[in-house]
Design a protein around this motif. Structure first.
Motif, PDB file in Angstrom:
ATOM      1  N   ARG A  52     -43.711  -7.854 -66.614  1.00 50.63           N
ATOM      2  CA  ARG A  52     -43.841  -8.639 -65.371  1.00 50.63           C
ATOM      3  C   ARG A  52     -44.266 -10.071 -65.653  1.00 50.63           C
ATOM      4  O   ARG A  52     -44.078 -10.951 -64.835  1.00 50.63           O
ATOM      5  CB  ARG A  52     -44.887  -7.992 -64.456  1.00 50.63           C
ATOM      6  N   HIS A  53     -44.923 -10.273 -66.791  1.00 56.17           N
ATOM      7  CA  HIS A  53     -45.520 -11.583 -67.039  1.00 56.17           C
ATOM      8  C   HIS A  53     -44.909 -12.338 -68.218  1.00 56.17           C
ATOM      9  O   HIS A  53     -45.235 -13.497 -68.422  1.00 56.17           O
ATOM     10  CB  HIS A  53     -47.021 -11.429 -67.279  1.00 56.17           C
ATOM     11  N   LEU A  54     -44.080 -11.657 -69.008  1.00 62.37           N
ATOM     12  CA  LEU A  54     -43.539 -12.313 -70.199  1.00 62.37           C
ATOM     13  C   LEU A  54     -42.036 -12.106 -70.287  1.00 62.37           C
ATOM     14  O   LEU A  54     -41.486 -11.194 -69.665  1.00 62.37           O
ATOM     15  CB  LEU A  54     -44.186 -11.730 -71.466  1.00 62.37           C
ATOM     16  N   HIS A  55     -41.425 -12.924 -71.129  1.00 62.32           N
ATOM     17  CA  HIS A  55     -40.018 -12.736 -71.450  1.00 62.32           C
ATOM     18  C   HIS A  55     -39.870 -11.416 -72.189  1.00 62.32           C
ATOM     19  O   HIS A  55     -40.789 -10.991 -72.904  1.00 62.32           O
ATOM     20  CB  HIS A  55     -39.546 -13.902 -72.330  1.00 62.32           C
ATOM     21  N   VAL A  56     -38.738 -10.752 -72.022  1.00 60.12           N
ATOM     22  CA  VAL A  56     -38.561  -9.388 -72.540  1.00 60.12           C
ATOM     23  C   VAL A  56     -38.862  -9.280 -74.050  1.00 60.12           C
ATOM     24  O   VAL A  56     -39.441  -8.293 -74.505  1.00 60.12           O
ATOM     25  CB  VAL A  56     -37.155  -8.842 -72.180  1.00 60.12           C
ATOM     26  N   ALA A  57     -38.476 -10.325 -74.819  1.00 60.88           N
ATOM     27  CA  ALA A  57     -38.697 -10.270 -76.275  1.00 60.88           C
ATOM     28  C   ALA A  57     -40.187 -10.279 -76.595  1.00 60.88           C
ATOM     29  O   ALA A  57     -40.648  -9.578 -77.494  1.00 60.88           O
ATOM     30  CB  ALA A  57     -38.021 -11.458 -76.952  1.00 60.88           C
ATOM     31  N   ASP A  58     -40.952 -11.050 -75.842  1.00 55.69           N
ATOM     32  CA  ASP A  58     -42.395 -11.117 -76.061  1.00 55.69           C
ATOM     33  C   ASP A  58     -43.102  -9.920 -75.445  1.00 55.69           C
ATOM     34  O   ASP A  58     -44.159  -9.506 -75.917  1.00 55.69           O
ATOM     35  CB  ASP A  58     -42.974 -12.396 -75.449  1.00 55.69           C
ATOM     36  N   ALA A  59     -42.531  -9.397 -74.353  1.00 53.41           N
ATOM     37  CA  ALA A  59     -43.196  -8.335 -73.606  1.00 53.41           C
ATOM     38  C   ALA A  59     -43.386  -7.084 -74.462  1.00 53.41           C
ATOM     39  O   ALA A  59     -44.461  -6.477 -74.461  1.00 53.41           O
ATOM     40  CB  ALA A  59     -42.403  -8.002 -72.365  1.00 53.41           C
ATOM     41  N   ASP A  60     -42.339  -6.712 -75.207  1.00 54.77           N
ATOM     42  CA  ASP A  60     -42.447  -5.508 -76.039  1.00 54.77           C
ATOM     43  C   ASP A  60     -43.510  -5.675 -77.111  1.00 54.77           C
ATOM     44  O   ASP A  60     -44.304  -4.766 -77.357  1.00 54.77           O
ATOM     45  CB  ASP A  60     -41.095  -5.191 -76.690  1.00 54.77           C
TER      46      ASP A  60
END
Lengths: 187, 179
Positions: A52-60
């Motif tokens: 919800r808060h980060l770009h998908v690459a960073d989120a994982d």
């Protein structure tokens, strides 16, 4: 217990939340048998929050790092506290770290003008931020929301003295910060 | 990063164990002042006392790392062990007050070690819960009390251990038959 309402964090139901409380308390006490349940329930919630808060690459990456931190700090867990809030506090910190890292990377890469960055990634982040802000504004009292919008130049400014308006803005922003903190765990 | 679930699970388990170990090491700080006091007041060589202090620290770390009943046994074990430790550390002062020399006080230590061990074992038998946690508490109490008796060598340590075992035997047997 037994309710199946979703709370929006990786589809964790009220019953799951209770189970997570019990299992994290068992894990804090040293019962390794609770490991798999905590892993199964916490990881989707952490991933959903990070997404919800980060770009998908960073989120994982942030979610995985938060999961490791959650297990490393499991022994510190106080069973009188909510386990999901404990876990989200950890992932919020990882989100903040990931944002700072990304910001530093941008600065060192010397992007010419951030305002003109129209990549799909930045648009997605902007969209997510706008949606979160709209959500928080919606939770404010109408008078506070109008004051914030007026301050941002998106609504007409009320006919009051400058000092009065500044005080209203200050109070409205304090309330907005409180709501943001409650919803997202970060400032 | 982006690990597979198996890798993530393995790393999470390792993070959990390392997190517990870090906390266990911090929680074992009690062994340092106890050993320091025992070394400062011993009337013979410090080697055996330091060795027992090291064993006490390792046992405290192992119990806190394992968690559950063993972690909960740490405080009762330390408190019960303070009984024989205080008695043995007070022995030289008592002997001096009575006009005896330190060496004669050390001769009295054997009896004090056994009596202190018995008292500690009795206390743990009353306060202890499960068999595993009682055994862990007995080990901690034995090592804590052993800090004061280590000056006598193996005999002093055996005195505390024997006293503890004898004092806690009824409770151990009762829990053994219940299990």
């Amino acid at each position: 217990m037994g309710r199946t309402t979703q709370n929006g964090f990786g589809g964790v139901t009220a019953a799951d939340r209770q189970t997570l409380n019990l299992c994290l308390a068992r894990l804090a006490d040293g019962d390794r048998g609770a490991f798999d349940t905590v892993f199964r329930l916490a990881f989707p919630a952490l991933r959903a929050f990070a997404a919800r808060h980060l770009h998908v690459a960073d989120a994982d990456d942030a979610a995985q790092q938060a999961l490791l931190s959650l297990f490393a700090r499991a022994a510190e867990y106080d069973p009188s506290r909510d386990a999901l809030a404990f876990a989200l506090g950890i992932v919020a910190w990882e989100v903040r770290t990931a944002r700072r890292r990304r910001q530093r990377r941008r600065e060192t890469c010397a992007v010419p003008d951030l305002a003109t960055d129209t990549s799909p990634e930045s648009e997605a982040i902007d969209g997510q931020l706008r949606a979160s802000l709209a959500e928080a504004l919606g939770a404010l009292r109408p008078s506070d929301a109008a004051t914030v919008l007026a301050q941002a130049g998106l609504a007409p400014r009320p006919a009051v003295a400058g000092a009065t308006f500044r005080k209203r803005v200050e109070r409205a922003l304090d309330r907005l910060r409180d709501i943001w903190r409650k919803c997202h765990g970060v400032d | 990063m982006a690990w597979t679930e198996t890798t993530l699970r393995r790393r999470a388990r390792r993070a959990y164990e390392l997190g517990r170990l870090r906390r266990a090491i911090v929680a074992a700080w009690h062994a340092v002042p106890l050993t320091g006091v025992a070394v400062a007041t011993t009337c013979s060589g410090t080697g055996p006392t330091l060795l027992v202090g090291l064993l006490l620290g390792a046992t405290l770390i192992a119990c806190a790392q394992r968690g559950g009943g063993m972690a909960r046994a740490v405080v009762p074990g330390l408190l019960a062990g303070l009984v024989p430790l205080a008695a043995t550390l007070a022995a030289p002062a008592l002997a001096a007050a009575l006009g005896d020399s330190c060496s004669s006080a050390c001769r009295l230590l054997s009896g004090i070690c056994v009596a202190g061990g018995l008292a500690a074992g009795g206390l743990l038998a009353v306060a202890g819960r499960g068999r595993g946690s009682l055994l862990a508490a007995l080990a901690i109490a034995g090592l804590t009390g052993g800090l004061g008796c280590a000056a006598l060598g193996f005999a002093g340590f055996a005195g505390v251990a024997g006293g503890l075992a004898f004092g806690a035997a009824p409770a151990l047997l009762r829990r053994g038959s219940a299990a």
